[in-house]
Design an enzyme around this catalytic site. Sequence first.
Site, PDB file in Angstrom:
ATOM      1  N   ARG A 169      -6.155  71.293  19.617  1.00 33.27           N
ATOM      2  CA  ARG A 169      -5.524  71.680  18.351  1.00 33.27           C
ATOM      3  C   ARG A 169      -5.507  73.200  18.156  1.00 33.27           C
ATOM      4  O   ARG A 169      -4.593  73.734  17.544  1.00 33.27           O
ATOM      5  CB  ARG A 169      -6.241  71.014  17.187  1.00 33.27           C
ATOM      6  CG  ARG A 169      -5.954  69.520  17.130  1.00 33.27           C
ATOM      7  CD  ARG A 169      -6.605  68.898  15.938  1.00 33.27           C
ATOM      8  NE  ARG A 169      -6.295  67.491  15.841  1.00 33.27           N
ATOM      9  CZ  ARG A 169      -6.666  66.721  14.835  1.00 33.27           C
ATOM     10  NH1 ARG A 169      -7.354  67.234  13.830  1.00 33.27           N
ATOM     11  NH2 ARG A 169      -6.367  65.443  14.803  1.00 33.27           N
ATOM     12  N   ASP A 222      -3.953  69.311  -1.411  1.00 33.44           N
ATOM     13  CA  ASP A 222      -4.486  69.287  -0.049  1.00 33.44           C
ATOM     14  C   ASP A 222      -4.994  70.685   0.280  1.00 33.44           C
ATOM     15  O   ASP A 222      -4.545  71.665  -0.309  1.00 33.44           O
ATOM     16  CB  ASP A 222      -3.407  68.858   0.951  1.00 33.44           C
ATOM     17  CG  ASP A 222      -3.990  68.295   2.239  1.00 33.44           C
ATOM     18  OD1 ASP A 222      -4.043  67.062   2.385  1.00 33.44           O
ATOM     19  OD2 ASP A 222      -4.443  69.097   3.094  1.00 33.44           O
TER      20      ASP A 222
HETATM   21  C1  LIG Z   1      -5.809  61.578   6.910  1.00 39.96           C
HETATM   22  S1  LIG Z   1      -5.116  62.534   5.624  1.00 39.96           S
HETATM   23  C2  LIG Z   1      -5.063  61.349   4.301  1.00 39.96           C
HETATM   24  C3  LIG Z   1      -3.739  61.350   3.590  1.00 39.96           C
HETATM   25  C4  LIG Z   1      -3.598  60.294   2.495  1.00 39.96           C
HETATM   26  N1  LIG Z   1      -4.614  60.419   1.501  1.00 39.96           N
HETATM   27  C5  LIG Z   1      -3.599  58.914   3.080  1.00 39.96           C
HETATM   28  O1  LIG Z   1      -4.567  58.179   2.950  1.00 39.96           O
HETATM   29  O2  LIG Z   1      -2.599  58.555   3.736  1.00 39.96           O
HETATM   30  C6  LIG Z   1      -6.502  63.577   5.139  1.00 39.96           C
HETATM   31  C7  LIG Z   1      -6.076  64.830   4.385  1.00 39.96           C
HETATM   32  O3  LIG Z   1      -7.231  65.432   3.794  1.00 39.96           O
HETATM   33  C8  LIG Z   1      -7.063  66.830   3.833  1.00 39.96           C
HETATM   34  N2  LIG Z   1      -8.364  67.521   3.718  1.00 39.96           N
HETATM   35  C9  LIG Z   1      -9.330  67.638   4.658  1.00 39.96           C
HETATM   36  N3  LIG Z   1     -10.354  68.361   4.189  1.00 39.96           N
HETATM   37  C10 LIG Z   1     -10.037  68.696   2.913  1.00 39.96           C
HETATM   38  C11 LIG Z   1     -10.697  69.443   1.893  1.00 39.96           C
HETATM   39  N4  LIG Z   1     -11.898  70.009   2.105  1.00 39.96           N
HETATM   40  N5  LIG Z   1     -10.086  69.581   0.697  1.00 39.96           N
HETATM   41  C12 LIG Z   1      -8.869  69.024   0.485  1.00 39.96           C
HETATM   42  N6  LIG Z   1      -8.184  68.319   1.408  1.00 39.96           N
HETATM   43  C13 LIG Z   1      -8.763  68.154   2.609  1.00 39.96           C
HETATM   44  C14 LIG Z   1      -6.383  67.087   5.159  1.00 39.96           C
HETATM   45  O4  LIG Z   1      -5.708  68.332   5.205  1.00 39.96           O
HETATM   46  C15 LIG Z   1      -5.454  65.877   5.287  1.00 39.96           C
HETATM   47  O5  LIG Z   1      -4.146  66.191   4.883  1.00 39.96           O
END
Ligand SMILES: C[S@@+](CC[C@H](N)C(=O)[O-])C[C@H]1O[C@@H](n2cnc3c(N)ncnc32)[C@H](O)[C@@H]1O
Length: 284
Positions: free
Chosen positions: A45, A154
Amino acid sequence: MSETTVQSAELRPMSEEAFGAISRLARVEAGLVLPPGKATMVQSRLRKRLREIGLKDLNSYSKYVCSDEGVAERRFMISALTTNVSHFFRESHHFAMLRDRVLPPLIDRARAGGRVRIWSAGCSSGQEPYSIAMAVLQAAPDMAQRDVLILGSDIDPKILAMAEEACYSGQQVSGIPPELRGNFLQERGDSYRVAPQVARLVRFRELNLLRPWPMKGQFDVIFCRNVVIYFDQPTQSSLWPRFHQALAPGGWLFVGHSERISDDATHLYLSMGQTAYRAAGPGG
Ligand SMILES: C[S@@+](CC[C@H](N)C(=O)[O-])C[C@H]1O[C@@H](n2cnc3c(N)ncnc32)[C@H](O)[C@@H]1O
């Protein structure tokens, strides 16, 4: 330096020390847990980012991103390391619950002039908040004219830009129930755009869940699904009371299929079935 030399320097494996430094930084900055077993994923990545900023190998990248000069780069590093997989109407049982139990009183309140606020925390490329908006409009088309808003937040600015664009491939929209596609999607050549009345219900904002949350009002519903699974246990435990505080009394919290509220916070919530909770009132 020839292209081959640059490429072979790029492909040199990251030292254990460099991986340790990146992994510690990801935990402090975003709560992400990157054990040694994820080293290959981390390297692949970050290589793309390495090329974008013209650094020759991951060991130099690690030094740079941990230095004072590299503070601004940390945001891009976190963006590269987050997992952004999402689908429309993911975990469909939550949407059935939203339709049958959660939305009816909220729709009544909005029709009586009240406000309704829903938060998709960790919304990735927007499928989750747009699915919620579609569910709201399917239940009550007049919500487009009421005080109803869905916040999608996000940590990753790149993924939020995609969410704002609201444009998806045929494969991505295949999770949207066929009866909703006609009303809520517009065909654009090979892709589909979320219809304006859906997009108007949703606002996006960059927000790191580990930092203070600037929102003032409380939420009626919070979706935080498939996000905390990437966090360590102390970070997860610290979030449940904060979500409770951000919820209106009796507000709903939906978490991902493999996530659970930590034992030390269960008194704050009532379990409403599979990975669905309601904020308990004062005293539990
Ligand atoms: C796997 S996706 C989940 C998307 C959606 N909630 C779903 O279930 O389909 C996880 C998301 O969490 C975000 N994320 C990770 N760490 C984070 C943080 N510390 N604060 C806010 N968002 C975060 C990532 O950028 C990513 O877009």
